[in-house]
Scaffold this motif. Structure first.
Motif, mmCIF file in Angstrom:
data_model
loop_
_atom_site.group_PDB
_atom_site.id
_atom_site.type_symbol
_atom_site.label_atom_id
_atom_site.label_comp_id
_atom_site.label_asym_id
_atom_site.label_seq_id
_atom_site.Cartn_x
_atom_site.Cartn_y
_atom_site.Cartn_z
ATOM 1 N N GLU A 51 0.735 -1.224 0.125
ATOM 2 C CA GLU A 51 -0.117 0.071 0.035
ATOM 3 C C GLU A 51 0.877 1.248 0.115
ATOM 4 N N HIS A 52 1.976 1.235 0.709
ATOM 5 C CA HIS A 52 2.911 2.409 0.763
ATOM 6 C C HIS A 52 3.528 2.579 -0.750
ATOM 7 N N LEU A 53 3.963 1.469 -1.321
ATOM 8 C CA LEU A 53 4.385 1.742 -2.456
ATOM 9 C C LEU A 53 3.366 2.052 -3.667
ATOM 10 N N TYR A 54 2.051 1.619 -3.562
ATOM 11 C CA TYR A 54 0.938 1.980 -4.364
ATOM 12 C C TYR A 54 0.961 3.557 -4.462
ATOM 13 N N HIS A 55 0.712 4.075 -2.803
ATOM 14 C CA HIS A 55 0.675 5.467 -2.708
ATOM 15 C C HIS A 55 1.635 6.174 -3.259
ATOM 16 N N SER A 106 -6.683 10.735 -4.460
ATOM 17 C CA SER A 106 -6.584 10.399 -5.890
ATOM 18 C C SER A 106 -5.104 9.553 -5.748
ATOM 19 N N VAL A 107 -4.305 9.723 -4.562
ATOM 20 C CA VAL A 107 -3.254 8.933 -4.418
ATOM 21 C C VAL A 107 -3.125 7.694 -3.258
ATOM 22 N N ARG A 108 -4.427 7.471 -2.875
ATOM 23 C CA ARG A 108 -4.612 6.574 -1.834
ATOM 24 C C ARG A 108 -4.736 5.128 -2.500
ATOM 25 N N PRO A 109 -4.216 4.060 -1.886
ATOM 26 C CA PRO A 109 -4.180 2.801 -2.366
ATOM 27 C C PRO A 109 -5.779 2.149 -2.138
ATOM 28 N N PRO A 110 -5.984 1.648 -3.227
ATOM 29 C CA PRO A 110 -7.405 0.879 -3.091
ATOM 30 C C PRO A 110 -7.566 -0.002 -2.124
#
Length: 198
Positions: A51-55, A106-110
């Motif tokens: 999740e951190h990397l996705y963000h 807009s940049v939070r992981p789903p």
């Protein structure tokens, strides 16, 4: 830490090289074991490494695009302005320090981000990173500014520096979670000590 106020051309090269190291590290993590990549350690963060990397990859895509547009003087640019006080401190110190901020939607992981989601986000973000390379020589002299939603008006070189600082911030958190996950796995796998015979 890359200094903020010496030779701007060298700084841009250094910032970009450090950011390349971040992307290489993320690529290596994409195939990490499931229990490591998606582990959560609440004492460190409520997000998993994935999740951190996705963000940060989503955020970097936007930030690197802003750096490129500012260098080209295109998009929602203005010719005057500056980072706000918080933005200026982050850029000067090269660190988020103890700043806590909630990620924009807009940049939070789903919810339930998958490995496939993460890889696709990585590839798009890496493309934005590679595209910026040809514009590096223009960054130090580019004066156009594009607003950051939290940190004020940033020029092209400040967008690049911010991207690297933000990436370092989340990479550090990810590393802490990975270390905790591996330590937990090692302690679980270790055999219980045998009691001496009476």
């Amino acid at each position: 830490m890359v200094p903020y106020s010496s030779n701007p051309t060298l700084i841009m090269s250094d910032e970009y090289s450090m950011l390349r190291g971040f992307y290489d590290a993320v690529e290596a993590l994409l195939d990490a074991p499931q229990h490591v990549l998606f582990s959560i350690h609440e004492t460190i963060s409520g997000w998993s490494p994935a999740e951190h990397l996705y963000h940060i990859l989503q955020s970097n895509s936007k930030s690197l695009k802003a750096a490129r547009l500012a260098a080209l003087n295109r998009g929602p640019t203005v010719q005057e302005g500056a980072p706000n006080d918080i933005g200026a401190r982050i850029l000067e110190e090269g660190s988020f320090g103890d700043l806590e901020a909630e990620a924009r939607s807009s940049v939070r992981p789903p919810q339930g981000v998958s490995r496939a989601d993460l890889r696709a986000t990585y590839e798009k973000s890496r493309e934005q990173f590679e595209t910026l390379h040809e514009h590096l020589p223009a960054l130090p002299e580019a004066n156009a500014r594009i607003p950051h939603p939290a940190f004020g008006l940033l020029c092209a070189s400040e967008w690049l520096r911010f991207t690297r600082i933000h990436s370092d911030h989340h990479q550090d958190i990810v590393q802490q979670i990975l270390n905790a996950a591996r330590s937990q796995s090692a302690s679980t796998a270790a055999p219980a000590p045998q009691q001496a015979a009476a």
